[in-house]
Design an enzyme around this catalytic site. Structure first.
Site, PDB file in Angstrom:
ATOM      1  N   GLU A  52      -3.052  -3.006  10.913  1.00 40.55           N
ATOM      2  CA  GLU A  52      -1.887  -3.850  10.666  1.00 40.55           C
ATOM      3  C   GLU A  52      -2.378  -5.209  10.169  1.00 40.55           C
ATOM      4  OE1 GLU A  52       1.332  -2.696  11.137  1.00 40.55           O
ATOM      5  OE2 GLU A  52       0.229  -0.841  11.439  1.00 40.55           O
ATOM      6  N   LYS A  77       5.512   3.342  18.626  1.00 39.92           N
ATOM      7  CA  LYS A  77       5.630   4.758  18.261  1.00 39.92           C
ATOM      8  C   LYS A  77       6.065   5.588  19.479  1.00 39.92           C
ATOM      9  CE  LYS A  77       2.277   4.080  14.566  1.00 39.92           C
ATOM     10  NZ  LYS A  77       0.852   4.005  14.205  1.00 39.92           N
ATOM     11  N   THR A 124       0.829  -1.213   0.000  1.00 38.63           N
ATOM     12  CA  THR A 124       0.000   0.000   0.000  1.00 38.63           C
ATOM     13  C   THR A 124       0.862   1.262   0.000  1.00 38.63           C
ATOM     14  OG1 THR A 124      -1.571  -1.245   1.313  1.00 38.63           O
ATOM     15  CG2 THR A 124      -1.888   1.128   1.264  1.00 38.63           C
ATOM     16  N   GLY A 160      -7.845  -0.539   5.048  1.00 39.19           N
ATOM     17  CA  GLY A 160      -6.385  -0.625   4.900  1.00 39.19           C
ATOM     18  C   GLY A 160      -5.606   0.130   5.959  1.00 39.19           C
ATOM     19  N   ASP A 218       1.277  -1.332  18.617  1.00 41.12           N
ATOM     20  CA  ASP A 218       1.703  -0.366  17.595  1.00 41.12           C
ATOM     21  C   ASP A 218       1.931   1.014  18.234  1.00 41.12           C
ATOM     22  OD1 ASP A 218       1.743   0.509  14.593  1.00 41.12           O
ATOM     23  OD2 ASP A 218       0.288   1.837  15.516  1.00 41.12           O
ATOM     24  N   LYS A 242       8.025   1.059  12.297  1.00 35.60           N
ATOM     25  CA  LYS A 242       8.033   1.414  13.733  1.00 35.60           C
ATOM     26  C   LYS A 242       8.408   0.246  14.629  1.00 35.60           C
ATOM     27  CE  LYS A 242       3.707   0.571  12.145  1.00 35.60           C
ATOM     28  NZ  LYS A 242       2.475   1.014  11.615  1.00 35.60           N
ATOM     29  N   VAL A 252       5.821   7.254  12.708  1.00 33.27           N
ATOM     30  CA  VAL A 252       4.957   7.778  13.780  1.00 33.27           C
ATOM     31  C   VAL A 252       4.020   8.841  13.206  1.00 33.27           C
ATOM     32  CG1 VAL A 252       4.880   8.938  16.028  1.00 33.27           C
ATOM     33  CG2 VAL A 252       6.815   7.454  15.475  1.00 33.27           C
ATOM     34  N   GLY A 258      -2.520   5.027   6.317  1.00 30.64           N
ATOM     35  CA  GLY A 258      -3.045   4.964   4.952  1.00 30.64           C
ATOM     36  C   GLY A 258      -1.995   5.336   3.921  1.00 30.64           C
ATOM     37  N   GLU A 271      10.324   9.328   9.328  1.00 27.77           N
ATOM     38  CA  GLU A 271       9.154  10.169   9.635  1.00 27.77           C
ATOM     39  C   GLU A 271       7.839   9.394   9.530  1.00 27.77           C
ATOM     40  OE1 GLU A 271       9.239  13.903  10.353  1.00 27.77           O
ATOM     41  OE2 GLU A 271       7.518  12.884  11.199  1.00 27.77           O
TER      42      GLU A 271
HETATM   43  N1  HSE Z   1      -1.999   0.372  11.900  1.00 28.11           N
HETATM   44  C1  HSE Z   1      -1.472   1.685  12.020  1.00 28.11           C
HETATM   45  C2  HSE Z   1      -2.600   2.610  12.451  1.00 28.11           C
HETATM   46  C3  HSE Z   1      -0.878   2.139  10.711  1.00 28.11           C
HETATM   47  O1  HSE Z   1      -3.759   2.188  12.433  1.00 28.11           O
HETATM   48  O2  HSE Z   1      -2.338   3.726  12.834  1.00 28.11           O
HETATM   49  C4  HSE Z   1      -0.055   3.379  10.810  1.00 28.11           C
HETATM   50  O3  HSE Z   1       1.085   3.195  11.597  1.00 28.11           O
END
Ligand code: HSE
Length: 432
Positions: free
Chosen positions: A190, A205, A13, A187, A201, A105, A132, A302, A129
């Site tokens: 994860e 970050k 993506t 999308g 996640d 990350k 996060v 995204g 960049e």
């Molecule tokens: N799965 C993560 C989110 C993607 O939903 O923020 C971006 O790091």
């Protein structure tokens, strides 16, 4: 005009978004920076799926090392994800002295030290960049704009999937599992959505932000991590009645020489700016001792937002090549200004508690007594009405106390035979 060629690892993506971004704004970037970017080669295990962008077949391969080692690849962009092969490929690129751009990350949270050190030893750069806050340039803000500040606090809504779930549960009353399926279809989520909803996640970050703010690679084992799995609409509704909205927050603090770092579903006062961050949007509030409060807001996940961040990094890498100025702004600088990471039990906070309590005489007094014995003071208490003999939800907002005191009190409360299910406990964040 200088020309630099990109070797792209991972054509998913975000990778497709980067190729699309160069096609769309390559000429604009060139006129702004005097640097012409183009794709040298890309690698992916799947070269057949239509990604909505056209790349000549001879530029595509399944062999990532070929992309990295091609003499025409000036800048390596890693968008494979994960902590396995991505780590090896990044280390290989850095050992060849090629700058790397990544949005990985998990990898930086777990192996950041090794990656930053390898970049340093090979006199080259690693930019991240996109790792996060998606398209929000918060890494740049911390590395450059706020470099003169002692960073006192960072509060972040850093996971688009969780924020999307929380917003839909509150606004549309859609249950957790159904909204998660929608986020996956969009999308944002994860590949393993447990990384999102269990707060992992966000913790990755938070570790990356902590490294920049405090010059410390905090091990993930030192981060308190609570996610939103199993969160019930009823708590979202009670929180709203009390003037709060629930957000999954990364909380980073520096206090008395100690660094505190955690991820929690937290009650945020409705009049606080972070309470208005809805849907897939992310926001990061950074407070510095010189600047005061600053706020960064944008799309946190995204294809296009993350590609925007990755492209910004590619331009930075190209500028450093153009001016022979690698490591002008280092990826990470360790410093010993902050002594220790605060252990979880020592963290002080307020809590929202929902106790499911048999409605019979004297029960609230018993719960209040247990809290009082642990030096936990009640700020407000509401018992929702139900028929005599039922288990009524009792909502308690506490004043600040230590985590270990809450743990001791909740063990005793949940052991009462009049309590029929584990007490729900959510942090209250007053931003103090
Ligand atoms: N799965 C993560 C989110 C993607 O939903 O923020 C971006 O790091």
């Amino acid at each position: 005009m200088k020309n630099y060629k990109i070797g792209l690892l991972g054509f998913g993506t975000i990778g497709a978004g980067v190729v699309e971004g160069i096609e769309r704004n390559g000429a604009l970037i060139a006129s702004r920076t005097d640097i012409q970017l183009s794709l040298n080669m890309l690698s992916d295990l799947d070269l057949d799926t239509d990604r909505g962008v056209t790349v000549e077949r001879e530029r595509m391969t399944t062999d990532s090392l070929k992309v990295i080692e091609s003499p025409d690849t000036d800048i390596v962009v890693e968008l494979i994800g994960g902590t396995g092969i991505a780590r090896e490929l990044i280390l290989r690129a850095l050992s060849l002295g090629k700058p790397v751009v990544t949005a990985n990350k998990a990898l930086l949270a777990e192996h950041g030290e090794e990656i930053y050190r390898t970049a340093h030893e090979n006199n080259t750069d690693v930019f991240y960049e996109g790792s996060v806050g998606g398209g929000i340039p918060v890494i740049r803000a911390l590395r450059e704009g706020l470099v003169a500040n002692e960073i006192e606090r960072i509060y972040g809504i850093l996971n688009g999937t969780c924020n999307y779930i929380l917003t839909s549960m509150e606004q549309d009353g859609v249950p957790f599992d159904q909204v998660l399926a929608e986020a996956q279809a969009e999308g944002f989520a994860e590949a393993n959505p447990g990384l999102d909803i269990d707060g992992i996640d966000t913790s990755h970050k938070a570790v990356i932000l902590a490294a920049l703010a405090y010059g410390k690679q905090v091990p993930l084992s030192m981060v308190t991590i609570r996610g939103i799995r199993g969160l019930e609409i009823t708590d979202i509704q009670y929180a709203a009645e009390l003037g709060y909205r629930i957000k999954l927050l990364a909380v980073l603090k520096h206090e008395d020489g100690e660094v505190e770092i955690g991820v929690y579903p937290a009650l945020v006062p409705l009049d606080h700016l972070l309470a208005s961050v809805n849907g897939v949007f992310n926001a990061v509030m950074v407070s510095g001792d010189v600047v005061g409060d600053t706020l960064y807001y944008g799309r946190g996940a995204g294809r296009k937002p993350t590609a925007s961040a990755v492209l910004g990094d590619i331009v930075d890498a190209a500028r450093n090549l153009a001016f022979s100025s690698p490591r002008r702004v280092p990826a990470f600088t360790e410093h010993t200004h902050y002594e220790r990471v605060r252990p979880h039990e020592d963290i002080r906070t307020r809590y929202y508690l929902r106790v499911s309590l048999l409605d019979k005489p004297g029960m609230i007094a018993r719960v209040a007594g247990i809290l009082g014995a642990q030096e936990i003071s009640i700020a407000s208490i509401i018992q929702k009405e139900c028929d005599l003999g039922c288990h009524a939800p009792v909502i308690i907002l506490t004043h600040t106390a230590q985590e270990r005191q809450f743990q001791a009190a909740l063990e005793q409360i949940d052991a009462l035979k009049e309590v029929d299910r584990p007490t729900v406990r959510l942090r209250i964040e007053d931003f103090k």
